[in-house]
Design an enzyme around this catalytic site. Structure first.
Site, mmCIF file in Angstrom:
data_model
loop_
_atom_site.group_PDB
_atom_site.id
_atom_site.type_symbol
_atom_site.label_atom_id
_atom_site.label_comp_id
_atom_site.label_asym_id
_atom_site.label_seq_id
_atom_site.Cartn_x
_atom_site.Cartn_y
_atom_site.Cartn_z
ATOM 1 N N HIS A 80 35.597 49.075 42.393
ATOM 2 C CA HIS A 80 36.846 48.706 41.705
ATOM 3 C C HIS A 80 38.001 49.686 41.918
ATOM 4 O O HIS A 80 39.068 49.457 41.342
ATOM 5 C CB HIS A 80 36.632 48.535 40.195
ATOM 6 C CG HIS A 80 35.923 47.269 39.806
ATOM 7 N ND1 HIS A 80 36.546 46.049 39.729
ATOM 8 C CD2 HIS A 80 34.636 47.034 39.478
ATOM 9 C CE1 HIS A 80 35.686 45.127 39.365
ATOM 10 N NE2 HIS A 80 34.506 45.693 39.214
ATOM 11 N N GLU A 120 31.639 50.089 32.620
ATOM 12 C CA GLU A 120 32.427 49.529 33.717
ATOM 13 C C GLU A 120 33.913 49.560 33.385
ATOM 14 O O GLU A 120 34.460 48.626 32.814
ATOM 15 C CB GLU A 120 31.987 48.091 34.022
ATOM 16 C CG GLU A 120 32.672 47.536 35.265
ATOM 17 C CD GLU A 120 32.273 46.111 35.582
ATOM 18 O OE1 GLU A 120 32.517 45.673 36.716
ATOM 19 O OE2 GLU A 120 31.718 45.428 34.697
ATOM 20 N N HIS A 169 23.919 46.813 38.727
ATOM 21 C CA HIS A 169 24.935 46.226 37.850
ATOM 22 C C HIS A 169 24.523 44.833 37.392
ATOM 23 O O HIS A 169 24.365 43.925 38.197
ATOM 24 C CB HIS A 169 26.274 46.145 38.585
ATOM 25 C CG HIS A 169 27.436 45.879 37.678
ATOM 26 N ND1 HIS A 169 28.148 46.884 37.069
ATOM 27 C CD2 HIS A 169 28.002 44.720 37.258
ATOM 28 C CE1 HIS A 169 29.116 46.357 36.329
ATOM 29 N NE2 HIS A 169 29.037 45.038 36.418
ATOM 30 N N ASP A 173 25.557 42.102 34.034
ATOM 31 C CA ASP A 173 26.470 41.891 32.902
ATOM 32 C C ASP A 173 25.863 41.055 31.784
ATOM 33 O O ASP A 173 26.606 40.436 31.007
ATOM 34 C CB ASP A 173 27.762 41.232 33.390
ATOM 35 C CG ASP A 173 28.749 42.236 33.971
ATOM 36 O OD1 ASP A 173 29.198 43.116 33.213
ATOM 37 O OD2 ASP A 173 29.056 42.160 35.173
ATOM 38 N N HIS A 181 38.310 49.329 36.159
ATOM 39 C CA HIS A 181 37.963 47.936 36.430
ATOM 40 C C HIS A 181 39.156 47.388 37.215
ATOM 41 O O HIS A 181 39.629 48.045 38.130
ATOM 42 C CB HIS A 181 37.667 47.158 35.148
ATOM 43 C CG HIS A 181 37.001 45.839 35.411
ATOM 44 N ND1 HIS A 181 37.647 44.640 35.232
ATOM 45 C CD2 HIS A 181 35.769 45.539 35.893
ATOM 46 C CE1 HIS A 181 36.834 43.646 35.588
ATOM 47 N NE2 HIS A 181 35.684 44.170 35.989
ATOM 48 N N HIS A 239 28.290 47.996 42.632
ATOM 49 C CA HIS A 239 28.262 46.572 43.000
ATOM 50 C C HIS A 239 29.430 46.264 43.945
ATOM 51 O O HIS A 239 30.415 45.661 43.562
ATOM 52 C CB HIS A 239 28.259 45.671 41.765
ATOM 53 C CG HIS A 239 29.405 45.853 40.811
ATOM 54 N ND1 HIS A 239 29.733 47.063 40.252
ATOM 55 C CD2 HIS A 239 30.298 44.958 40.305
ATOM 56 C CE1 HIS A 239 30.773 46.909 39.457
ATOM 57 N NE2 HIS A 239 31.145 45.639 39.478
ATOM 58 N N ASP A 273 25.281 42.041 40.450
ATOM 59 C CA ASP A 273 26.387 41.576 39.607
ATOM 60 C C ASP A 273 26.045 40.273 38.884
ATOM 61 O O ASP A 273 26.930 39.478 38.556
ATOM 62 C CB ASP A 273 27.663 41.392 40.439
ATOM 63 C CG ASP A 273 28.941 41.609 39.624
ATOM 64 O OD1 ASP A 273 28.834 41.852 38.405
ATOM 65 O OD2 ASP A 273 30.038 41.519 40.202
#
Length: 423
Positions: free
Chosen positions: A220, A147, A44, A46, A174, A241, A310
């Site tokens: 999540h 995600e 993961h 971003d 999420h 993650h 992450d």
């Protein structure tokens, strides 16, 4: 010419770092050797979201070789020996019921453009074989994970379209409930449960993901969702993650009983580096992250562990893991703690490769199964004012239109009465 100079400079830096670390730290020398043999696969990152936040996805205004406002850029990737990355196609929860699908498609397109703009460094990948092919070329295999289930707007067709565009995992939620799954905040009691885990449509979606060969990501979600998916999925699942709950009791982390079920399912937990999930505080050290690796190995074995840093999705990172370039430090720490070469190579990438291969085998075994095209019941999404009911047999649709017509007639009548009275 510039590209050759760039490579020469980084090759020289790599050689000098190897010489230095060899003299100073034999564990680092060993770590770099293992990372040259097995791809580091991170679950993961971003960076695509940072490209939206900072540049509104205008890649023509960005140079990933010099970008210095993110945890991730090309030099850091090279220094970190990043063999493969699941880039996150993330959009916030407040896009749900609005433009989540459009924005997610734009994030998917950004990943494709990165690979096209920097073909000497990145290669788009959709399979375990693609990852290994890119690694042999000394390129970072680039995969996509979406995600948050809000990104598909409760549509299996949208999910399939995203698969065709290269998406290979979906994080079911999420930090918000969807019309078919509860998110982790329910376990904190700060939000109410809407489905006691998964709704019937949510379970339908799990079966469709198995059929397509898309990985199910349980980061999540609530513990109830974790258990339901682990009980019903035919393929291994991932936590892209998340860390160990027993080390840091944060509801985003994975409890020991779930770790054991992940092992039974042949899945993987990819450890998150975010300080709040590592130490349950704002500060952490690299050794604290290694504690999560050690704990998961103790509870369920080295065969379920991976890396899920992450990066570029969090604001606080441990000392020693400040950006993507620092990951070899963690590998060296695991070796220092007595991890064997095979255990380290499993965590680096072999575990994720196994999970992806098994999901592909499940997909191939279901090749004769037709796509599931039963839509989510309209009553479960009708509160979304942006959603129309075309295709549904909505019994109250005529009643709604009748009421609308009646309201219009009453308005016109009132206007006539006011006009008459005024005259």
């Amino acid at each position: 010419m510039l590209y050759r100079v760039f490579l020469a400079v980084h090759f020289a830096a790599w050689i000098s770092s190897c010489v230095f670390t060899s003299a100073e730290d034999p564990h680092m020398t060993r770590a770099l050797k293992l990372m040259s043999e097995t791809p580091l696969i991170d679950g993961h990152n971003d960076l695509p979201w940072q490209l939206r936040k900072q540049f509104n996805n205008q890649l023509n205004k960005v140079d990933l070789k010099t970008l210095n406002t993110t945890h991730t850029n090309i030099p850091k990737i090279k220094d970190g020996r990043l063999g493969a990355q699941f880039w996150s196609a993330y959009v916030p929860c407040d896009t749900q019921y609005k433009d989540a699908v459009r924005q997610t498609l734009e994030q998917i397109e950004v990943v494709h453009r990165i690979c096209k703009e920097y073909p000497q460094f990145f290669e788009f990948a959709v399979s375990s074989g693609d990852i290994l092919n890119a690694f042999r070329k000394n390129k970072t295999a680039s995969l996509i994970g979406v995600e948050g289930g809000h990104s598909i707007d409760s549509s299996l067709a949208t999910l399939r379209i995203m698969y065709h565009l290269g998406v290979r995992y979906l994080t079911l939620t999420h930090s918000c409930n969807t019309p078919w799954a509860d998110n982790w905040l329910v376990d904190t009691e700060s939000e109410p449960s809407q489905h006691n885990g998964l709704s019937p449509f949510g379970k339908q979606l799990i079966e469709e993901m198995n059929r397509m060969g898309m990985l199910i990501d349980l980061a999540h979600v609530t513990v109830a969702v974790m258990n339901q998916v682990l009980d019903m999925s035919k393929a291994p699942v991932i936590f892209s993650h998340s860390s160990a709950y027993s080390v840091c009791p944060h509801k985003r982390n994975v409890p020991d009983d779930i770790l054991k079920k992940v092992k039974a399912k042949n899945g993987i937990v990819m450890v998150n580096f975010y300080n709040d999930y590592v130490t349950c505080s704002h500060t952490a050290k690299l050794s604290d992250v290694a504690d999560h690796f050690d704990h998961i190995k103790k509870v369920a074995g080295a065969d379920i562990i991976g890396f899920g840093g992450d990066y570029d999705g969090v604001t606080r990172l441990p000392e020693g893991l400040e950006d993507v370039s620092k990951v070899p430090n963690l590998v060296a720490e695991l070796l220092r703690r007595g991890w064997t070469d095979e255990e380290v190579k499993a965590a680096l990438g072999n575990n994720l490769l196994r999970v992806l291969k098994e999901a592909e085998m499940v997909r191939d075994s279901l090749i004769d199964k037709a796509p599931n095209d039963v839509p989510i019941p309209y009553e479960e999404v009708k509160e979304n004012q942006c959603r129309t009911s075309y295709g549904y047999d909505v019994k109250d649709a005529g009643h709604f239109h009748s009421l609308s017509t009646l309201a219009l007639l009453l308005t016109l009548l009132l206007q006539v009465l006011v006009t008459v009275a005024a005259s």
